[in-house]
Every structure is written in structure tokens, then in C-alpha cells.
Motif scaffolding. Structure first.
Motif, PDB file in Angstrom:
ATOM      1  N   GLY A  32      11.868  -2.413   0.793  1.00 16.29           N
ATOM      2  CA  GLY A  32      11.133  -1.338   1.432  1.00 16.29           C
ATOM      3  C   GLY A  32      10.272  -1.847   2.572  1.00 16.29           C
ATOM      4  N   TYR A  33       9.511  -0.961   3.187  1.00 18.64           N
ATOM      5  CA  TYR A  33       8.665  -1.321   4.322  1.00 18.64           C
ATOM      6  C   TYR A  33       7.449  -0.402   4.333  1.00 18.64           C
ATOM      7  CZ  TYR A  33      11.597   2.526   5.985  1.00 18.64           C
ATOM      8  OH  TYR A  33      12.286   3.706   6.078  1.00 18.64           O
ATOM      9  N   PHE A  34       6.352  -0.888   4.945  1.00 19.57           N
ATOM     10  CA  PHE A  34       5.122  -0.102   4.963  1.00 19.57           C
ATOM     11  C   PHE A  34       4.416  -0.248   6.306  1.00 19.57           C
ATOM     12  CE2 PHE A  34       4.225  -4.234   3.057  1.00 19.57           C
ATOM     13  CZ  PHE A  34       3.127  -4.682   3.778  1.00 19.57           C
ATOM     14  N   VAL A  35       3.580   0.730   6.590  1.00 26.43           N
ATOM     15  CA  VAL A  35       2.743   0.725   7.794  1.00 26.43           C
ATOM     16  C   VAL A  35       1.357   1.245   7.420  1.00 26.43           C
ATOM     17  CG1 VAL A  35       4.632   1.025   9.437  1.00 26.43           C
ATOM     18  CG2 VAL A  35       3.581   3.053   8.413  1.00 26.43           C
ATOM     19  N   PRO A  36       0.288   0.726   8.087  1.00 24.05           N
ATOM     20  CA  PRO A  36       0.339  -0.368   9.064  1.00 24.05           C
ATOM     21  C   PRO A  36       0.450  -1.720   8.372  1.00 24.05           C
ATOM     22  CG  PRO A  36      -1.926   0.343   8.724  1.00 24.05           C
ATOM     23  CD  PRO A  36      -1.080   1.256   7.895  1.00 24.05           C
ATOM     24  N   GLN A  37       1.017  -2.695   9.054  1.00 24.01           N
ATOM     25  CA  GLN A  37       1.114  -4.048   8.530  1.00 24.01           C
ATOM     26  C   GLN A  37      -0.063  -4.862   9.046  1.00 24.01           C
ATOM     27  OE1 GLN A  37       4.906  -5.902   9.070  1.00 24.01           O
ATOM     28  NE2 GLN A  37       6.040  -4.306   7.987  1.00 24.01           N
ATOM     29  N   GLN A  38      -0.913  -5.294   8.122  1.00 26.60           N
ATOM     30  CA  GLN A  38      -2.132  -6.025   8.465  1.00 26.60           C
ATOM     31  C   GLN A  38      -2.285  -7.217   7.531  1.00 26.60           C
ATOM     32  OE1 GLN A  38      -4.492  -1.838   9.556  1.00 26.60           O
ATOM     33  NE2 GLN A  38      -5.388  -3.307   8.147  1.00 26.60           N
ATOM     34  N   GLU A  39      -3.171  -8.131   7.907  1.00 26.73           N
ATOM     35  CA  GLU A  39      -3.451  -9.284   7.062  1.00 26.73           C
ATOM     36  C   GLU A  39      -4.330  -8.904   5.879  1.00 26.73           C
ATOM     37  OE1 GLU A  39      -5.073 -12.474   9.295  1.00 26.73           O
ATOM     38  OE2 GLU A  39      -3.249 -12.821  10.474  1.00 26.73           O
ATOM     39  N   LYS A  40      -5.158  -7.899   6.049  1.00 29.20           N
ATOM     40  CA  LYS A  40      -5.982  -7.385   4.954  1.00 29.20           C
ATOM     41  C   LYS A  40      -6.312  -5.928   5.239  1.00 29.20           C
ATOM     42  CE  LYS A  40     -10.362  -9.050   6.887  1.00 29.20           C
ATOM     43  NZ  LYS A  40     -11.551  -9.908   6.630  1.00 29.20           N
ATOM     44  N   TYR A  41      -6.685  -5.211   4.163  1.00 27.52           N
ATOM     45  CA  TYR A  41      -6.993  -3.782   4.264  1.00 27.52           C
ATOM     46  C   TYR A  41      -8.389  -3.543   3.690  1.00 27.52           C
ATOM     47  CZ  TYR A  41      -1.992  -3.348   5.098  1.00 27.52           C
ATOM     48  OH  TYR A  41      -0.727  -3.482   5.617  1.00 27.52           O
ATOM     49  N   ASN A  42      -9.167  -2.745   4.385  1.00 26.66           N
ATOM     50  CA  ASN A  42     -10.519  -2.446   3.937  1.00 26.66           C
ATOM     51  C   ASN A  42     -10.522  -1.428   2.801  1.00 26.66           C
ATOM     52  OD1 ASN A  42     -11.648  -4.125   5.928  1.00 26.66           O
ATOM     53  ND2 ASN A  42     -11.557  -2.469   7.444  1.00 26.66           N
ATOM     54  N   HIS A  43     -11.609  -1.434   2.059  1.00 27.77           N
ATOM     55  CA  HIS A  43     -11.791  -0.444   0.987  1.00 27.77           C
ATOM     56  C   HIS A  43     -11.653   0.969   1.562  1.00 27.77           C
ATOM     57  CE1 HIS A  43     -13.479   1.544  -2.533  1.00 27.77           C
ATOM     58  NE2 HIS A  43     -14.319   2.177  -1.721  1.00 27.77           N
ATOM     59  N   GLY A  44     -10.821   1.788   0.922  1.00 20.38           N
ATOM     60  CA  GLY A  44     -10.604   3.157   1.359  1.00 20.38           C
ATOM     61  C   GLY A  44      -9.467   3.321   2.351  1.00 20.38           C
ATOM     62  N   GLN A  45      -8.902   2.210   2.835  1.00 25.68           N
ATOM     63  CA  GLN A  45      -7.806   2.301   3.807  1.00 25.68           C
ATOM     64  C   GLN A  45      -6.490   2.584   3.094  1.00 25.68           C
ATOM     65  OE1 GLN A  45      -7.595  -1.055   6.441  1.00 25.68           O
ATOM     66  NE2 GLN A  45      -5.962  -0.177   7.702  1.00 25.68           N
ATOM     67  N   THR A  46      -5.658   3.422   3.691  1.00 22.94           N
ATOM     68  CA  THR A  46      -4.400   3.853   3.089  1.00 22.94           C
ATOM     69  C   THR A  46      -3.213   3.327   3.889  1.00 22.94           C
ATOM     70  OG1 THR A  46      -5.366   5.863   2.165  1.00 22.94           O
ATOM     71  CG2 THR A  46      -2.991   5.869   2.490  1.00 22.94           C
ATOM     72  N   LEU A  47      -2.166   2.909   3.169  1.00 22.84           N
ATOM     73  CA  LEU A  47      -0.909   2.565   3.830  1.00 22.84           C
ATOM     74  C   LEU A  47       0.179   3.517   3.340  1.00 22.84           C
ATOM     75  CD1 LEU A  47       1.097   0.993   1.635  1.00 22.84           C
ATOM     76  CD2 LEU A  47      -0.322  -0.952   2.178  1.00 22.84           C
TER      77      LEU A  47
END
Length: 223
Positions: A32-47
Motif C-alpha cells: 500500500g501507500y500513504f500521504v503525506p510521506q514525512q519523517e515524523k508526524y505531529n500529535h493530531g496529524q492525520t495520514l
């Protein structure tokens, strides 16, 4: 002086540590695949993620969302075979074993109905068949079940969580309020669900003998 300096260092360091602990690492998502692709995600951020052909997310729909909450994802993004089944939400029952994220094709599992409800399934089991459960889990109310009991004047139900439906032979104990008794030297009684109706409770009568106490009972009954 050293202690004060150390305290200042801790005050400056702790918020950064707590903030780092609230970050989520990117999920390991195969097929599968997801967006956005980041090195880390902040609290409350959704992918958002979707799956390759022949696979589907472990939640309903062909695409799914997961949110970073205190360092963890609200559900772990995952792609499962399209022939597998997701757990169904159905009323008045549950899966016999702890509910899983998905079930493999041809796998069976048992359901258990809530108190006062019965399943019409012969074996009590449902089977995953190419992404669909068969037969559908249904829990129907038993014809001998009872609704929640009506009010018993000057009494409360004890040691029992109040429910909307009770099975045949369910027994509920009640206790009379202070100054009232049910029967000879008893402070309460019990009712039983029998063939869809509750047995008649013994009335809670004023147990006080002198005139002042009797008037107190009468005053309470008028409230």
C-alpha cells in the motif's frame, strides 16, 4: 545554586522530551501507500492510505485515515487480502473471542448474543467467504425476555446494573428505603423474569409504629 541550575535545565528539557514522545514515526505499510510521506508526524496529524490491487485497508472503504495520538496511530495502517473479512458491527451481541482487525478467507468465528437475545444461527458461527460474512450475524430478542422492571415505590434495585432487556429467570433484588420494609421484618425483596413478565414485588410498607413516625411516612408518600 547547582540545584537551581539543574531545575532550569529540566524545565527547558522536559517540554521537548514530551513533545518528542508525542510524535509518530511513519508506518511500515506493505502492499500500500500513504500521504503525506514525512519523517515524523505531529500529535493530531492525520495520514491517508490506500492499498495495491488485490488488497484493501483493515477498515471499511478502499482508502482509510489514521491519526497520530500521543505517539501512536489510532489504528495501525495495514493492507489485507481483498478476500479477507473485516469484523462486522451488529446489535445485541459480540464475537466470542477478542475481535481482530481482519479474518482470513474461509475462517469461521462464533458470536454470542447479549442477555435476553438469541442467535438464529444453527452453529452460532459465521464464515468469511471472499470478503463477505455468511450468514450475517443476527441476535433477536427472546420471546420470554423482560423489559426493565417498572418502579417499585420506596425501593431501589441493588447489586445489578440496569439494562433494557433481561433474560428469562433473571432475578433482581431490591431494597426498601429507610423506614420501610417488604414483608415480615425484611428490608427488601426480589423479582424474577418469568415468561416475559416480572413477578409481583412485595410492597415496601412503613415500618414505623408511633404516630409521629407514621406521619413522616405519609409525608414521604406525598412527595
Amino acid at each position: 545554586m547547582c540545584v537551581r541550575y539543574l531545575g532550569l535545565v529540566l524545565l527547558a528539557w522536559l517540554p521537548g522530551l514530551l513533545q518528542a514522545q508525542m510524535h509518530c514515526s511513519p508506518p511500515q505499510l506493505t502492499r500500500g501507500y500513504f500521504v503525506p510521506q514525512q519523517e515524523k508526524y505531529n500529535h493530531g496529524q492525520t495520514l491517508t492510505y490506500s492499498c495495491d490491487t488485490g488488497f484493501k485497508p483493515v477498515v471499511e472503504g478502499w482508502w482509510a485515515k489514521s491519526t497520530c495520538q500521543n505517539g501512536d496511530w489510532t489504528h495501525t495502517p495495514n493492507c489485507t487480502d481483498i478476500s479477507s473479512c473485516l469484523p462486522l458491527a451488529f446489535e445485541n451481541g459480540k464475537y466470542e473471542n477478542a475481535q481482530r482487525g481482519f479474518y482470513n478467507n474461509q475462517e469461521t468465528t462464533k458470536i454470542i448474543c447479549d442477555d435476553g437475545f438469541d442467535t438464529k444461527l444453527r452453529s452460532g458461527s459465521i464464515q468469511c467467504s471472499n470478503g463477505t460474512w455468511f450468514p450475517l450475524p443476527v441476535c433477536e430478542r427472546n420471546i420470554n425476555a423482560c423489559d426493565k422492571p417498572g418502579e417499585i415505590p420506596h425501593a431501589v434495585i441493588i447489586n445489578q446494573e440496569l439494562k433494557e432487556v433481561y433474560s428469562h429467570n433473571s432475578r433482581l433484588e431490591y431494597q426498601c428505603e429507610n423506614g420501610y420494609t417488604a414483608g415480615q421484618a425484611n428490608y427488601g425483596g426480589a423479582i424474577t423474569c418469568q415468561d416475559g413478565s416480572w413477578t409481583e414485588p412485595q410492597s415496601c410498607s412503613c415500618s414505623r409504629s408511633d404516630e409521629i413516625q407514621q406521619n413522616a411516612c405519609k409525608f414521604t408518600e406525598t412527595l
